[in-house]
Write an enzyme that holds these catalytic residues in place. Sequence first.
Site, PDB file in Angstrom:
ATOM      1  N   LYS A  50       0.838  -1.197   0.000  1.00  0.00           N
ATOM      2  CA  LYS A  50       0.000   0.000   0.000  1.00  0.00           C
ATOM      3  C   LYS A  50       0.874   1.249   0.000  1.00  0.00           C
ATOM      4  O   LYS A  50       1.913   1.298   0.668  1.00  0.00           O
ATOM      5  CB  LYS A  50      -0.921  -0.017   1.224  1.00  0.00           C
ATOM      6  CG  LYS A  50      -1.970   1.090   1.253  1.00  0.00           C
ATOM      7  CD  LYS A  50      -2.887   0.928   2.455  1.00  0.00           C
ATOM      8  CE  LYS A  50      -3.937   2.021   2.526  1.00  0.00           C
ATOM      9  NZ  LYS A  50      -4.834   1.847   3.699  1.00  0.00           N
TER      10      LYS A  50
ATOM     11  N   SER B 187     -10.083  -0.442   7.060  1.00  0.00           N
ATOM     12  CA  SER B 187      -9.512  -0.250   5.727  1.00  0.00           C
ATOM     13  C   SER B 187      -8.831  -1.464   5.121  1.00  0.00           C
ATOM     14  O   SER B 187      -8.405  -1.423   3.969  1.00  0.00           O
ATOM     15  CB  SER B 187      -8.520   0.917   5.740  1.00  0.00           C
ATOM     16  OG  SER B 187      -9.207   2.131   5.907  1.00  0.00           O
TER      17      SER B 187
ATOM     18  N   SER C 153      -9.716   2.019   2.972  1.00  0.00           N
ATOM     19  CA  SER C 153      -8.862   2.802   2.081  1.00  0.00           C
ATOM     20  C   SER C 153      -7.859   1.958   1.297  1.00  0.00           C
ATOM     21  O   SER C 153      -7.254   2.439   0.354  1.00  0.00           O
ATOM     22  CB  SER C 153      -8.097   3.852   2.893  1.00  0.00           C
ATOM     23  OG  SER C 153      -7.233   3.209   3.834  1.00  0.00           O
TER      24      SER C 153
END
Length: 488
Positions: A77, A176, A152
């Site tokens: 990420k 997330s 997210s």
Amino acid sequence: MRLQEQTIDQLHDLLVKKEISAVELTKATLADIHAREDQINAFITIADDLALEQAQKIDAAGIDADNVLSGIPLAVKDNISTKGLLTTAASKMLYNYEPIFDATAVANAYDSGMVVIGKTNMDEFAMGGSGETSYFGATKNAWDQTKVPGGSSSGSAAAVASGQVRLSLGSDTGGSIRQPAAFNGIVGLKPTYGTVSRFGLFAFGSSLDQIGPFSPTVKENAQLLNVLASSDAKDATSAPVRIDDYTSKIGQDIKGLKIALPKEYLGDGINPNIKDNILAAAKHFEKLGAIVEEVSLPHSKYGVAVYYIIASSEASSNLQRFDGIRYGFRAEDATNLEEIYVNTRSQGFGDEVKRRIMLGTFSLSSGYYDAYFKKAGQVRTLIIEDFNKVFADYDLILGPTAPTVAYDLGSQSQDPVAMYLADLLTIPVNLAGLPGISIPSGFVDGLPVGLQLIGSKYSEETIYQVAAAFEATTDYHKQQPVIFGGNA
């Protein structure tokens, strides 16, 4: 043979027997990424040259037969620091930032011989629940490219679900990892707070943030957590408890384990079809020998309000460092220091980030601190006590991961309150610092449903045990979206 359909154990066996090389596996993974990226937009940076260079070094040194992740590609990420590799947090503010150090989680992956294949798209600074607030454009759901992938950690989830990469890292501040895992029909774990070092993770809500793994199956998730989890002197919140092997209980019988089903997790706001799916999963656990009983978590209904005060307050403090002075974006139309600060932050941050900074600054301001931030902390304690009472009698808690399946792109992006309420089932876990996993439990309207299992602190082994028992006796995890060669 499609390498992305092979489990980590199978890939490791091929690598050890030299039926494939790390370079060949890396090239195949890069080919899968490039072939599907235009449809998914899961990556901000695809590290072709760096990944092949790493793979060549691994082949030259030889695959470690005792290390199942040696030579395995990993997507990371884009809010997790990677030395010399663009790390933007999906924000204009950091559009050109190349860190000079690796996050501890990334360093651990490198130490295990993994190959960092690229940096995944995400909601800007991890603020968002749909994958739509990225400066680099929205990520699409692997199952239906007109739907959101969740957020997210949107790119990390969609990349695994679409068959671009087998394993990825996400971060979870209020759901997330688990929510995008649910929306994309894969496995995602938010570990106990402090289990994985936060050093090198861009801080959003410091008392809530946690790095965790995505994978297609439960065992692979545990195998990746084995690598990620470590004590770290660079992280003052590093957990004191360490587990030797998170896969140790996988395959064990779950007969006699007690699972709690909170009535609040199946109440107002939960899609009726989701509720039916979870109740069917509860029956399935009973058939496997577990005891499932209804309980109450009465203060969980306040979780969203508490979270958006605490997380936004911590964010307003953490994001002060992005000021246009030291690194990243700087506004060009400033004539003095104050204008550098104001213009840089006004132009560099997106709407959702600015919304949360303002909410947090207000909550911490003189005259409002006691009414908001202090009160939120007190209610957080009540939420923690609710969990403690349940775990005094039960091994795990069962419920949906999200109240709905993935919704249309753009349908909630202009309604922040609706977006925030979508996290009502995941947020309490972060507030209490507990581990939680989302695993596939079926489909509603052709889209994946996620089942959430929550445990007491440091109970990841039991979570994996129960999740793996469900997975072994169902075939939901075997379903693949069309983009990955499936029929749905």
